[in-house]
Design a protein around this motif. Structure first.
Motif, PDB file in Angstrom:
ATOM      1  N   UNK A  47       0.644  -1.321  -0.012  1.00 13.65           N
ATOM      2  CA  UNK A  47       0.534   0.002   0.342  1.00 13.65           C
ATOM      3  C   UNK A  47       1.214   1.849  -0.571  1.00 13.65           C
ATOM      4  N   UNK A  48       0.483   2.039  -0.523  1.00 11.38           N
ATOM      5  CA  UNK A  48       0.905   3.504  -0.392  1.00 11.38           C
ATOM      6  C   UNK A  48       0.321   4.653  -0.084  1.00 11.38           C
ATOM      7  N   UNK A  49       0.669   5.712   0.083  1.00  9.77           N
ATOM      8  CA  UNK A  49      -0.138   6.820   0.644  1.00  9.77           C
ATOM      9  C   UNK A  49      -0.989   7.168  -0.009  1.00  9.77           C
ATOM     10  N   UNK A  50      -2.160   8.084   0.308  1.00  7.66           N
ATOM     11  CA  UNK A  50      -3.328   8.808  -0.807  1.00  7.66           C
ATOM     12  C   UNK A  50      -2.974   7.515  -1.982  1.00  7.66           C
ATOM     13  N   UNK A  51      -2.757   6.564  -1.898  1.00  8.46           N
ATOM     14  CA  UNK A  51      -3.283   5.612  -2.913  1.00  8.46           C
ATOM     15  C   UNK A  51      -4.877   5.580  -3.530  1.00  8.46           C
ATOM     16  N   UNK A  52      -5.465   5.405  -2.497  1.00  4.08           N
ATOM     17  CA  UNK A  52      -6.930   5.165  -3.026  1.00  4.08           C
ATOM     18  C   UNK A  52      -7.074   6.420  -3.761  1.00  4.08           C
ATOM     19  N   UNK A  53      -7.442   7.748  -3.296  1.00  5.71           N
ATOM     20  CA  UNK A  53      -7.211   8.482  -3.904  1.00  5.71           C
ATOM     21  C   UNK A  53      -7.418   9.096  -5.456  1.00  5.71           C
ATOM     22  N   UNK A  54      -6.193   8.414  -5.618  1.00  2.92           N
ATOM     23  CA  UNK A  54      -5.782   8.393  -6.828  1.00  2.92           C
ATOM     24  C   UNK A  54      -5.941   7.216  -7.851  1.00  2.92           C
ATOM     25  N   UNK A  55      -6.616   6.224  -7.628  1.00  2.00           N
ATOM     26  CA  UNK A  55      -6.858   5.440  -7.616  1.00  2.00           C
ATOM     27  C   UNK A  55      -8.204   5.640  -8.157  1.00  2.00           C
ATOM     28  N   UNK A  56      -9.551   5.758  -7.640  1.00  2.00           N
ATOM     29  CA  UNK A  56     -11.346   6.384  -7.182  1.00  2.00           C
ATOM     30  C   UNK A  56     -10.934   7.511  -8.886  1.00  2.00           C
ATOM     31  N   UNK A  57      -9.631   8.892  -9.418  1.00  2.00           N
ATOM     32  CA  UNK A  57      -9.501   9.183  -9.703  1.00  2.00           C
ATOM     33  C   UNK A  57      -9.462   9.303 -11.350  1.00  2.00           C
ATOM     34  N   UNK A  90      -7.432   3.369   4.431  1.00  2.00           N
ATOM     35  CA  UNK A  90      -6.558   2.682   3.644  1.00  2.00           C
ATOM     36  C   UNK A  90      -5.459   3.671   3.458  1.00  2.00           C
ATOM     37  N   UNK A  91      -5.124   5.269   3.674  1.00  2.37           N
ATOM     38  CA  UNK A  91      -4.832   5.674   3.572  1.00  2.37           C
ATOM     39  C   UNK A  91      -3.606   5.380   4.701  1.00  2.37           C
ATOM     40  N   UNK A  92      -3.967   4.525   5.664  1.00  4.09           N
ATOM     41  CA  UNK A  92      -2.529   3.979   7.127  1.00  4.09           C
ATOM     42  C   UNK A  92      -2.293   2.810   6.705  1.00  4.09           C
ATOM     43  N   UNK A  93      -2.791   1.842   5.658  1.00  2.62           N
ATOM     44  CA  UNK A  93      -2.267   0.737   6.046  1.00  2.62           C
ATOM     45  C   UNK A  93      -0.926   0.458   5.493  1.00  2.62           C
ATOM     46  N   UNK A  94       0.483   1.467   5.261  1.00  3.80           N
ATOM     47  CA  UNK A  94       1.216   1.919   4.762  1.00  3.80           C
ATOM     48  C   UNK A  94       1.770   2.349   5.472  1.00  3.80           C
ATOM     49  N   UNK A  95       1.301   3.135   6.798  1.00  2.00           N
ATOM     50  CA  UNK A  95       2.330   3.494   8.242  1.00  2.00           C
ATOM     51  C   UNK A  95       2.047   1.512   8.968  1.00  2.00           C
ATOM     52  N   UNK A  96       0.395   1.299   8.804  1.00  2.00           N
ATOM     53  CA  UNK A  96       0.233  -0.142   9.502  1.00  2.00           C
ATOM     54  C   UNK A  96       1.628  -1.016   9.385  1.00  2.00           C
ATOM     55  N   UNK A  97       1.475  -1.366   8.105  1.00  2.00           N
ATOM     56  CA  UNK A  97       2.657  -2.128   7.978  1.00  2.00           C
ATOM     57  C   UNK A  97       4.563  -1.980   8.915  1.00  2.00           C
ATOM     58  N   UNK A  98       4.465  -0.677   8.580  1.00  2.00           N
ATOM     59  CA  UNK A  98       5.921  -0.287   9.494  1.00  2.00           C
ATOM     60  C   UNK A  98       5.734  -0.502  10.502  1.00  2.00           C
ATOM     61  N   UNK A  99       4.224   0.175  11.050  1.00  2.00           N
ATOM     62  CA  UNK A  99       4.441  -0.498  12.691  1.00  2.00           C
ATOM     63  C   UNK A  99       3.990  -2.025  12.925  1.00  2.00           C
ATOM     64  N   UNK A 100       3.745  -2.533  12.615  1.00  2.00           N
ATOM     65  CA  UNK A 100       3.999  -4.124  12.547  1.00  2.00           C
ATOM     66  C   UNK A 100       5.286  -4.473  12.056  1.00  2.00           C
TER      67      UNK A 100
END
Length: 571
Positions: A206-216, A336-346
């Motif tokens: 996952x990447x930050x703000x990826x959901x917004x770009x995909x929706x666009x 969705x935008x927090x998945x990348x941060x969650x990966x780092x936390x895990x």
């Protein structure tokens, strides 16, 4: 020091304002005049239990206000700051305590007009005044305060500070170790789940703000799809595959051919033709222009259709990516935008798990080192306390002799605490003991001494440690009870000596003690229109002579009693 005590509607006191000086203040008066009311009033201001019985008959409430002058270095400032009470003007050192009791039983407490809890008021009061009565030697009876009394007497402040410092460091490292162990234990239970989650999220990337770009992107593709559908439909109307279908271009062509048949075949014929031919010619030209316009429209639509590069697979891929991201979002309960941060936390938690054992070993070594440093500091402190305890025993035992406690022996018992009870004051448990008579083993104060003995023991203690006390005032209630003559004189002398360092108040029936005071207040009970009231009067030199003579002779004051009073006052 206590500078003022204002009492309103307490028992027999309607209104009373007392102003105090430094030194020893004595309260005298006949039995029943109301001396205990003064002490009850002061105790009320200092947080003692309130009772509606203290409210004067006919009044709605009772109140007591006590004003203190506090030195700038007094520990009470720290207490107030801890409670968030910014109640001191930097240029002033006045503390005003007020207590109000209502007839409905409610009690309110204020410090410099700031409302405070009763428990906090009691804490503050313990730093200001110590009240000692025949049966209320609380400060001396509370074993928890004995270690502080001993330390204040002469224990090295540097050793105390080092012990406190090493203790807090040990406790801090111990807490860090416990927290790390708890974290690692919790993480170890979910290690397999964490590793699976990290693998899943890494594959998802996952990447930050990826959901917004995909929706666009999806929106743009969907718009292109709708545009292509509309353009293709329009183009099909202009050039349908089914040639039999209605075609504007073909219709125009057929009309053109039909009209051409109506026109003359040569110029001569045209010139001689009738006006209708001219109109037909104009219609034919309009049809030709329409044919050209339709051809141009068809060409534009064809270009627009060819320009749209619609890739249905791209839209499917975007839809699939959005579905995967949102599924992971729901699974891990994050946006969705927090998945990348969650990966780092895990990944960090797994790293901590891998490094945890090494960190625990390091912290365990630090805890052991801190404990050793504390034990070494506490041991030095204990040795110092043993020496100071011997000096305190000797000094207090010496003071007991003139107080008619010459057969008593005072002891300072220092015993080791259990490891679990170690604290910032070290490893020692301090308790004051007394052997009231020879051959009797030492025992705790509350088991081996009467009320009067305890009061005199406290006085001896205060004589010895008065220079180190942070109290503003000491109050003694009939400390001379049951003694007279030389013993009462010794008590008066020692009260006066203590008062050189701490403001002292004493309620007394002893002329020897009264004569030792710097100020003498007489408590008087009067009856006015059938109402009994209590007043006080600060005595002049002559009035003191008469009052002490009364205390010596009783109701009938003789010249001999006055002479004896003079002797006491001028000794």
């Amino acid at each position: 020091m206590l500078t003022q005590l204002s009492i309103r509607n307490v028992v027999l006191i309607e209104k009373l304002d007392l102003f105090f000086n430094r030194g020893l203040t004595v309260f005298t008066g006949e039995t029943g005049a109301g001396k205990s009311i003064l002490l009850d009033s002061l105790g009320l201001a200092l947080g003692e239990r309130a009772s509606t019985a203290l409210i004067r008959s006919g009044a709605n409430q009772a109140s007591v206000t006590a004003c203190f002058e506090i030195p700038e270095n007094h520990p009470i400032y720290h207490q107030l700051n801890e409670q968030g009470l910014e109640i001191f003007d930097p240029s002033e050192t006045t503390l005003v305590i007020r207590r109000i009791i209502s007839a409905d039983g409610r009690s309110r407490a204020y410090i410099n007009d700031q409302p405070v809890s009763l428990n906090f008021l009691k804490e503050v009061a313990q730093s200001l005044v110590e009240m000692q009565g025949q049966h209320e030697q609380v400060g001396l009876m509370d074993q928890r305060g004995h270690i502080k009394i001993l330390d204040n007497f002469g224990v090295s402040s540097l050793l105390l500070q080092e012990t406190q410092k090493t203790y807090h460091q040990w406790i801090k490292k111990t807490a860090e170790l416990a927290a790390l162990k708890a974290t690692l234990e919790a993480t170890a239970h979910e290690e397999e789940w964490l590793r699976n989650a990290v693998e899943e999220l890494k594959n998802l990337a996952p990447k930050g703000e990826e959901e917004l770009e995909l929706v666009r992107q999806r929106k743009e593709l969907q718009q292109d799809e709708r545009r292509l559908e509309a353009l293709t439909s329009a183009l099909a109307q202009l050039s349908p595959q089914d040639r039999r279908a209605f075609q504007p271009a073909q219709t125009l062509l057929n009309a053109s051919k039909a009209l051409q048949k109506l026109l003359p075949s040569s110029l001569e014929e045209t010139s001689s033709s009738n006006p209708a031919d001219q109109s037909i010619q104009e219609a034919l030209e309009a049809i030709i222009r329409s044919e050209e316009a339709l051809a141009e429209a068809e060409s534009i639509l064809t270009h627009l259709v060819n320009d749209i590069q619609l890739d249905p697979q791209s839209l499917d891929e975007i839809e699939e990516r959005l579905f995967s991201l949102r599924a992971a979002s729901r699974k891990y309960n994050v946006a969705v935008d927090e998945l990348a941060t969650l990966l780092q936390e895990f990944e960090t938690r797994l790293l901590n798990l891998d490094l945890g054992n090494h960190q625990i070993q390091e912290l365990e070594q630090q805890v052991a080192t801190c404990r050793q440093e504390f034990e070494e500091a506490a041991e030095k402190l204990s040795l110092n306390r043993q020496k100071v305890a011997h000096k305190l025993q000797t000094a207090i035992t010496k003071e007991l002799i003139p107080l008619k406690l010459d057969r008593a022996q005072f002891f300072v018992s220092i015993t080791p605490l259990s490891n679990e009870a170690w604290n910032q004051n070290g490893k020692d448990q301090v308790q004051f003991l007394i052997a009231a008579n020879p051959g009797v083993p030492p025992a705790p104060l509350n088991k081996a001494a009467s009320g009067g003995e305890l009061s005199r023991l406290l006085l001896a203690l205060k004589v010895v440690i008065s220079n180190q006390s942070t109290l503003s005032a000491l109050v003694f209630d009939e400390i001379d009870s049951g003694v007279g003559g030389a013993t009462a004189t010794a008590i008066g002398e020692r009260l006066h000596r203590v008062a050189q360092n701490i403001q002292v108040f004493v309620v007394t029936h002893s002329p020897q003690v009264a004569a030792s005071g710097d100020t003498q207040l007489k408590i008087i009970k009067t009856i006015d229109n059938g109402v009994t009231l209590t007043h006080t009067k600060e005595l002049t030199s002559q009035e003191r002579r008469e009052e002490i003579a009364r205390m010596l002779a009783g109701n009938h004051v003789t010249d001999a009693a006055r002479a004896a009073a003079d002797s006491l006052l001028h000794r």
